[in-house]
Motif scaffolding. Structure first.
Motif, PDB file in Angstrom:
ATOM      1  N   VAL A 169       9.667   6.772  -2.373  1.00  0.00           N
ATOM      2  CA  VAL A 169      10.111   5.722  -1.465  1.00  0.00           C
ATOM      3  C   VAL A 169       9.859   4.363  -2.102  1.00  0.00           C
ATOM      4  N   GLU A 170      10.893   3.503  -2.104  1.00  0.00           N
ATOM      5  CA  GLU A 170      10.759   2.114  -2.545  1.00  0.00           C
ATOM      6  C   GLU A 170      11.029   1.201  -1.361  1.00  0.00           C
ATOM      7  N   LEU A 171      10.070   0.348  -1.061  1.00  0.00           N
ATOM      8  CA  LEU A 171      10.195  -0.602   0.041  1.00  0.00           C
ATOM      9  C   LEU A 171      10.338  -2.002  -0.533  1.00  0.00           C
ATOM     10  N   SER A 172      11.523  -2.614  -0.340  1.00  0.00           N
ATOM     11  CA  SER A 172      11.770  -3.967  -0.828  1.00  0.00           C
ATOM     12  C   SER A 172      11.513  -4.961   0.296  1.00  0.00           C
ATOM     13  N   LEU A 173      10.641  -5.942   0.021  1.00  0.00           N
ATOM     14  CA  LEU A 173      10.277  -6.942   1.026  1.00  0.00           C
ATOM     15  C   LEU A 173      11.158  -8.166   0.825  1.00  0.00           C
ATOM     16  N   ALA A 174      12.138  -8.322   1.679  1.00  0.00           N
ATOM     17  CA  ALA A 174      13.056  -9.462   1.606  1.00  0.00           C
ATOM     18  C   ALA A 174      12.900 -10.282   2.875  1.00  0.00           C
ATOM     19  N   GLY A 175      12.139 -11.345   2.775  1.00  0.00           N
ATOM     20  CA  GLY A 175      11.896 -12.165   3.963  1.00  0.00           C
ATOM     21  C   GLY A 175      11.093 -11.393   4.992  1.00  0.00           C
ATOM     22  N   ASP A 176      11.605 -11.335   6.216  1.00  0.00           N
ATOM     23  CA  ASP A 176      10.922 -10.603   7.277  1.00  0.00           C
ATOM     24  C   ASP A 176      11.385  -9.150   7.352  1.00  0.00           C
ATOM     25  N   LYS A 177      12.310  -8.766   6.519  1.00  0.00           N
ATOM     26  CA  LYS A 177      12.861  -7.406   6.561  1.00  0.00           C
ATOM     27  C   LYS A 177      12.269  -6.548   5.440  1.00  0.00           C
ATOM     28  N   GLU A 215      14.375   0.072   2.842  1.00  0.00           N
ATOM     29  CA  GLU A 215      13.862   1.326   2.282  1.00  0.00           C
ATOM     30  C   GLU A 215      14.918   2.013   1.409  1.00  0.00           C
ATOM     31  N   LYS A 216      14.456   2.507   0.272  1.00  0.00           N
ATOM     32  CA  LYS A 216      15.308   3.285  -0.625  1.00  0.00           C
ATOM     33  C   LYS A 216      14.559   4.562  -0.980  1.00  0.00           C
ATOM     34  N   VAL A 217      15.180   5.718  -0.752  1.00  0.00           N
ATOM     35  CA  VAL A 217      14.560   7.010  -1.041  1.00  0.00           C
ATOM     36  C   VAL A 217      15.204   7.612  -2.284  1.00  0.00           C
ATOM     37  N   PRO A 266       8.167   2.682   9.459  1.00  0.00           N
ATOM     38  CA  PRO A 266       8.173   4.093   9.865  1.00  0.00           C
ATOM     39  C   PRO A 266       7.992   5.046   8.682  1.00  0.00           C
ATOM     40  N   GLY A 267       7.057   5.984   8.842  1.00  0.00           N
ATOM     41  CA  GLY A 267       6.806   7.006   7.830  1.00  0.00           C
ATOM     42  C   GLY A 267       5.828   6.619   6.755  1.00  0.00           C
ATOM     43  N   SER A 268       5.352   5.372   6.746  1.00  0.00           N
ATOM     44  CA  SER A 268       4.450   4.922   5.685  1.00  0.00           C
ATOM     45  C   SER A 268       2.984   5.188   6.007  1.00  0.00           C
ATOM     46  N   LYS A 269       2.591   4.936   7.238  1.00  0.00           N
ATOM     47  CA  LYS A 269       1.184   5.027   7.590  1.00  0.00           C
ATOM     48  C   LYS A 269       0.643   6.440   7.404  1.00  0.00           C
TER      49      LYS A 269
END
Length: 485
Positions: free
Chosen positions: A174-182, A185-187, A132-135
């Motif tokens: 915005v930092e998006l951390s990809l951990a497995g399937d999750k 988000e960190k703002v 959400p909010g990235s595209k």
């Protein structure tokens, strides 16, 4: 008494030494009183003194001593053991944060091409776009946008994106951390600061070059030449090297870096001894530029919908080139190549778009207050539809040869309350000035902008005429008996 040979020889040597000593300048006067083969105490003291002096000279003066060896003085050195900070566990284990790669988007580059350049799978990009909010942000990347990728440095893990960061707006990262399937988000809030500044300079050899050196971009310069002063200054003939300009803009700074410069809020241009001013003000939600008196700088109509076109047929009675009979020509014709853009003569609502008999593909615009214009023989239309409102200068179509036409050209008509008028000779209606509350707000804004310009020019152009301190007086509207009270 007989003297042995050895005694005689010794006596002769002593006499020879005495004679030699008597001829020495230093000792002669001390030994001239006779020498009996034995030195007195005084003579031994003097000889010791001279020997000591000789040794001192040999030791002090270079070259007298045998094998003088000068060695550098060795300074004692001390070492101290310092404890280095330990490597973070993330770096040791190859975890997040050990290898950020920053990419600035180039002109024409898309998010997909950036991911492909870094060998990151397209599936990873799709996961990020679904967040959400990235595209909304990442599908409209502008040149210069910075993107961050945390990729591992360990062999065999190429393309394994762990964290992706981008700027949602000027104040939020915005930092998006990809951990497995999750995706976590960190703002990060990044405070910004707005500064209203005055950029002032002389035209010099080139207005464009001088303005660029001062920090204005191409859009700002186009605003000066094509919007604000277009109708009052001929930039090819009227502008000299010593003419000067001042521009008020709002800059946005973040962490000591200039990240954006806003539109021109106000501007002055001095040509010779004449001062021109322009101020940005929103009327009915639309930004426009006005004089100091609140009159629009943009004229209500432009006479030529095609720039640099050649007039081939004027307004009035003529022999029709296709029908072959004399009839009234209700407009003017401009010859131009097929595909040349056609601009709206003024702000308007689109009244008609389509095929209109001998006009071929035609567009009719309603400018209000009884003014309408018609554009015929187009090859194709612009991207709009009937009923839509468009601004002056918008491209409404392209030159063609549709309808009754012998070649590519534009047929242009100008009507006032349904009566055809010659667009080349008619007195165009003045643009509607500001009034009431809008005028009061405008004047309060212009006073602030002029004060800023005046302060800067007082410093830069202290010895230049006209005096910058007269800027405010020159831009103020003349007071009449009606508005004095």
């Amino acid at each position: 008494m007989k003297v042995s040979g050895s005694g005689r020889e010794r006596r002769e040597r002593l006499n020879a030494l005495r004679e030699a000593a008597l001829h020495r300048p230093v000792l002669a006067r001390h030994l001239s009183d006779g020498f009996n083969g034995r030195w007195s105490r005084r003579q031994w003291v003097q000889a010791s003194l001279f020997a000591t002096l000789g040794m001192l000279v040999a030791a002090i003066v270079p070259g007298f001593g045998p094998g003088t060896d000068v060695r550098p003085l060795h300074v004692a050195r001390h070492s101290m053991a310092l404890t280095l900070p330990p490597l973070p566990l993330a770096r040791i284990r190859g975890e997040n944060g050990d290898s950020w790669q920053l990419v600035r988007v180039s002109r024409g580059q898309t998010l997909g091409s950036v991911f492909q350049q870094l060998d990151i799978p397209a599936a990873t990009m799709q996961r990020i776009l679904q967040h959400p909010g990235s595209k909304e942000v990442l599908t409209r990347l502008k040149p210069g946008t910075e993107l961050g990728f945390d990729l591992p440095v360990q062999a065999g893990k190429a393309g394994e994106l762990r964290t992706f960061r981008f700027d949602r707006d000027d104040s939020h990262r915005v930092e998006l951390s990809l951990a497995g399937d999750k995706i976590v988000e960190k703002v990060i809030v990044r405070p910004t600061e707005s500064r209203t500044v005055v950029i002032s300079g002389e035209v010099g050899k080139s207005l464009y070059r001088s303005a660029r050196k001062l920090g204005l971009n191409g859009g700002h310069i186009d605003t000066l030449t094509d919007e604000i002063f277009k109708y009052d200054i001929d930039f090819n003939e009227d502008v000299g090297a010593k003419d000067r300009f001042s521009v008020v803009v709002e800059q946005t700074w973040r962490e000591g870096e200039l990240i954006r410069t806003g539109p021109v809020l106000a501007a002055t241009f001095t040509t010779g001894a004449k001062l021109h001013t322009g101020f940005r003000f929103e009327r009915n939600g639309k930004p426009e530029y006005f004089t100091g008196e609140g009159r629009p700088l943009k004229k209500s109509f432009i006479r030529m919908p095609i720039p640099y076109a050649r007039l081939t047929s004027g307004f009035g009675t003529r022999r029709h080139p296709v029908l072959g009979r004399t009839r009234m020509h209700k407009g003017v014709d401009y010859a131009a190549g097929t595909g040349t853009p056609i601009m709206a003569a003024g702000d308007a609502r689109v009244k008609f778009v389509g095929w209109k008999g001998g006009y071929g593909r035609a567009v009719m615009l309603d400018h209000g207050r009884g003014y309408t214009t018609l554009y015929g023989h187009m090859s194709r239309f612009g991207k709009f539809k009937a009923g839509q409102r468009i601004a002056q200068g918008s491209v409404i179509g392209y030159v063609g040869s549709s309808g009754m036409s012998t070649g590519p050209h534009l047929h242009y008509e100008f009507q006032v309350n349904g009566v055809h008028r010659n667009p080349l000779s008619i007195t165009m209606p003045p643009a509607e000035p500001l009034s009431g509350t809008a005028l009061a707000q405008f004047r309060s804004q212009t006073r602030v902008a002029l004060a800023r310009i005046e302060k800067v020019e007082d410093i830069i152009y202290a010895d230049v005429s006209p005096a910058p301190s007269k800027l405010v007086a020159a831009a103020k509207p003349a007071r009449t008996a009606k508005n004095r009270g």
